[in-house]
Design a protein around this motif. Structure first.
Motif, PDB file in Angstrom:
ATOM      1  N   ALA A  55     -17.648  28.223 -36.238  1.00 52.36           N
ATOM      2  CA  ALA A  55     -17.252  29.107 -35.134  1.00 52.36           C
ATOM      3  C   ALA A  55     -16.284  28.403 -34.202  1.00 52.36           C
ATOM      4  O   ALA A  55     -15.998  27.229 -34.324  1.00 52.36           O
ATOM      5  N   ALA A  56     -15.779  29.118 -33.242  1.00 52.51           N
ATOM      6  CA  ALA A  56     -14.930  28.522 -32.215  1.00 52.51           C
ATOM      7  C   ALA A  56     -14.964  29.382 -30.959  1.00 52.51           C
ATOM      8  O   ALA A  56     -15.244  30.542 -31.017  1.00 52.51           O
ATOM      9  N   GLY A  57     -14.695  28.838 -29.794  1.00 50.42           N
ATOM     10  CA  GLY A  57     -14.697  29.623 -28.545  1.00 50.42           C
ATOM     11  C   GLY A  57     -14.366  28.929 -27.251  1.00 50.42           C
ATOM     12  O   GLY A  57     -14.357  27.985 -27.162  1.00 50.42           O
ATOM     13  N   GLY A  58     -13.705  28.854 -26.186  1.00 48.53           N
ATOM     14  CA  GLY A  58     -13.583  28.486 -24.797  1.00 48.53           C
ATOM     15  C   GLY A  58     -12.533  27.436 -24.398  1.00 48.53           C
ATOM     16  O   GLY A  58     -11.780  26.974 -25.167  1.00 48.53           O
ATOM     17  N   LYS A  59     -12.476  27.082 -23.141  1.00 48.15           N
ATOM     18  CA  LYS A  59     -11.452  26.182 -22.623  1.00 48.15           C
ATOM     19  C   LYS A  59     -12.107  25.159 -21.700  1.00 48.15           C
ATOM     20  O   LYS A  59     -13.311  25.211 -21.455  1.00 48.15           O
ATOM     21  N   ASP A  60     -11.293  24.243 -21.161  1.00 50.34           N
ATOM     22  CA  ASP A  60     -11.789  23.216 -20.237  1.00 50.34           C
ATOM     23  C   ASP A  60     -12.937  22.431 -20.867  1.00 50.34           C
ATOM     24  O   ASP A  60     -14.026  22.309 -20.305  1.00 50.34           O
ATOM     25  N   LEU A  61     -12.680  21.910 -22.032  1.00 44.00           N
ATOM     26  CA  LEU A  61     -13.732  21.283 -22.822  1.00 44.00           C
ATOM     27  C   LEU A  61     -13.663  19.767 -22.810  1.00 44.00           C
ATOM     28  O   LEU A  61     -14.402  19.108 -23.518  1.00 44.00           O
ATOM     29  N   GLY A  62     -12.765  19.213 -22.013  1.00 43.80           N
ATOM     30  CA  GLY A  62     -12.594  17.773 -22.018  1.00 43.80           C
ATOM     31  C   GLY A  62     -11.467  17.371 -22.956  1.00 43.80           C
ATOM     32  O   GLY A  62     -10.733  18.204 -23.494  1.00 43.80           O
TER      33      GLY A  62
END
Length: 605
Positions: free
Chosen positions: A12-19
């Motif tokens: 799966a994959a998903g979002g931002k601001d992950l480091g």
């Protein structure tokens, strides 16, 4: 020749601001595509391939044990150098499949490697003509040669299906304009697709990810857009499947293979009856697994009927949490270290040395994989990490592959490669370790419920869905042997297995019938998918033995991973008291999933 990555389609994959997400440093293979070492190694392959054939062709049956060992060592070196080149070219390509320069470099390397290794085709053909008593005598005379016995055994399983030397050489040369070319067309088509959801144009990874969005309208919009774009391109996908299935049927017919699945079973070093026992156990368990779970989920979501975009929907009590990369690393490494500090030590370099490529970028191949490359280098892991809790499980999964590949590398190039049925062992075990760690640390009943439900869904995707995929492939290849299939006919085969595997909770939208189009396994590795279910069932049984306190479990586990492809699955499971040929083995694994569903049902009271 080259050990290829196999994509994990459920990643799966998903979002931002992950480091700070890591990217590959491929310089351990080559500094650049125009580095002098690339041309040096290609030139060496051309010369050595011709020299190997000149020295050994027509003479294998007359070699002494020491001479056969020297021959094998030269063959292994050729395999390693070719593997390094193709690993580098392939990894660069998967980073950006829409880049024409990378595609051309990969294609050129493949063409040259095919030409330079064509003289080696005789090797397997001649090995299969050596009398068994003579071959056994060579093994008895030289213990170092005897270590390679599994290579000879696997080659000789092809004896009944071997064609003439001339035809085998033709198939080798022709491969670059056959399956390899159609695989590339599929990859480039998939990576180049664009989907517009809620006014935003995005690639397939981001769109598939929205099928797990909290907002049901977003999930529906993504599902309908996926269906629309797949349908608009369905003629291309149907052409790919028709051509590859027909090419396989022609080669299987010439080889007199009894079924389309035979080649996969042989390459997996697994008996057809074992796979059939697994398949039958899972299909028989559909009502107790997927049907029962999805009925629970339908109630949790407050729906009269489930739609396909609800299959992987978050639970209502689940938060839209994004796990930053440092936290994901910590979760997985803690779980690995709790099992064994050695496991964590083996995993550590992946994070610190540029062995992981994690970010979603334009043109990057979808899904996830761990590529073993070659045994004098190290594996590389590809993710499309966007921060969902399931992405953490994908990291744990691929890291398990990577650790397995590192441990098996000591076997050498010819013996390191693990059959697909066992290749999923360490990956699924790594997931299970991470899941159990998170479950033990759950703060309350609601968090435990979310974790349990997520794990059940993952296991259903790994077991039920992959066996349904296997049944679809069996139907597809059987139907194609009778003639060309229209897109509608392929779609009808797809739908024939969907309701059976998912159950009565679902309705199916228009265009869902074309969702077969994007599954990479059907194209890259026909009949591969049962390996997921095999691995899950095996790991469930292994984990039960671990929880029951089996003596010296960690030591036996590492020994199993170190074996790579040097032992049959029956030998590897014996120290744990497990036997995959026993139907009870598969029922035991499935009962673990049932137990989790039992607990979820009990939470309803």
């Amino acid at each position: 020749m080259t050990r290829q990555p196999v994509f994990d389609a459920n990643a799966a994959a998903g979002g931002k601001d992950l480091g700070d997400l890591p990217a590959w440093d491929l310089s351990d293979l080559y500094a650049a595509p125009d580095a002098p070492e690339v041309e040096r190694d290609l030139g060496w392959l051309e010369t050595e391939g011709a020299a190997f054939a000149a020295e050994y062709e027509g003479k294998l049956a007359d070699l002494s044990a020491a001479e056969m060992l020297a021959c094998l060592h030269r063959y292994e070196k050729i395999d390693m150098v070719g593997g390094r080149i193709m690993s580098y070219a392939g990894l660069r390509y998967y980073q950006q499949t829409t880049d024409s320069e990378r595609a051309a470099f990969l294609s050129d390397c493949q063409d040259r490697l095919t030409t330079y290794t064509a003289p080696l085709v005789f090797f397997g053909l001649e090995v299969n003509r050596i009398d068994e008593p003579h071959l056994q005598g060579l093994f008895d005379a030289n213990a170092d040669l005897a270590r390679y016995r599994p290579i000879f055994d696997r080659l000789r399983k092809m004896r009944p299906y071997q064609l003439s030397d001339e035809l085998e050489k033709f198939l080798h040369d022709q491969s670059v304009v056959g399956a390899t070319a159609w695989n590339k067309l599929f990859d480039e088509t998939i990576s180049g697709l664009e989907f517009e959801v809620n006014g935003e144009v995005q690639g397939i990874e981001a769109t598939l990810n929205q099928l797990t969005d909290q907002n049901r309208d977003t999930r529906e919009a993504a599902a309908r857009e996926l269906g629309r774009v797949f349908s608009a391109n369905v003629k291309t996908f149907a052409r790919v499947h028709n051509t590859l299935a027909k090419e396989k049927e022609v080669e299987d017919r010439w080889r007199k293979m009894p079924t389309p699945q035979t080649g996969r079973h042989l390459s997996n070093d697994v008996e057809p009856e074992v796979v059939e026992a697994l398949r039958n156990a899972v299909v028989e368990a559909y009502p107790r697994l997927s049907h029962r779970y999805y009925e629970l989920k339908r109630k949790w979501l407050g729906l009269d009927r489930m739609q396909v975009w609800d299959r992987n929907a978050p639970l209502p009590m689940e938060t839209e949490r994004r796990v930053a990369w440092p936290e994901a690393r910590g979760m997985v490494m803690d779980a690995y270290a709790d099992f064994s500090p050695q496991l964590a030590d083996l995993a550590e370099p992946f994070f610190d040395k540029g062995w992981i490529d994690a970010a979603v970028t334009p043109g990057k191949a979808p899904g996830a994989f761990a590529h073993p490359t070659v045994t004098d280098a190290h594996p590389y892991i590809m993710l499309n990490y966007l921060g969902k809790p399931r992405d953490v499980m994908t990291l744990a999964h691929e890291l398990g592959h990577g650790v397995h590949q590192r441990l098996a590398a000591d076997q050498g190039e010819l013996l390191a490669n693990t059959p697909l049925t066992l290749a999923e062992t360490a990956s699924v075990f790594g997931e299970m370790l991470t899941f159990r760690k998170l479950l033990a640390n759950a703060k309350d009943k609601a968090e435990r419920k979310v974790l349990l439900a997520g794990k059940v869904e993952d296991m259903i995707n790994t077991v039920v869905r992959q066996i349904a995929f296997y049944d679809f492939e069996c139907k597809l290849h059987a139907a194609r042997s009778e003639g060309e299939l229209t897109p509608d006919e392929i779609s009808a085969l797809w739908m024939s297995i969907q309701a059976e595997s998912l159950g009565d909770a679902f309705d199916f939208m228009d265009d869902y019938q074309v969702f077969w189009a994007y599954i990479p396994h059907f194209v890259h590795s026909p009949f591969y998918v049962y390996a997921y279910a095999f691995g899950d069932g095996l790991v469930n049984a292994l984990y039960a033995a671990y929880e029951e306190g089996a003596p010296d479990f960690q030591e036996k586990y590492f020994d199993m991973l170190r074996a790579g492809g040097s032992k049959h699955h029956s030998e590897l499971l014996k120290p744990f008291g497990l036997d995959a040929s026993d139907p009870a083995f598969w029922h035991k694994g499935l009962s673990m999933i049932e137990g989790m569903i039992d607990e979820l049902e009990a939470m309803e009271d």
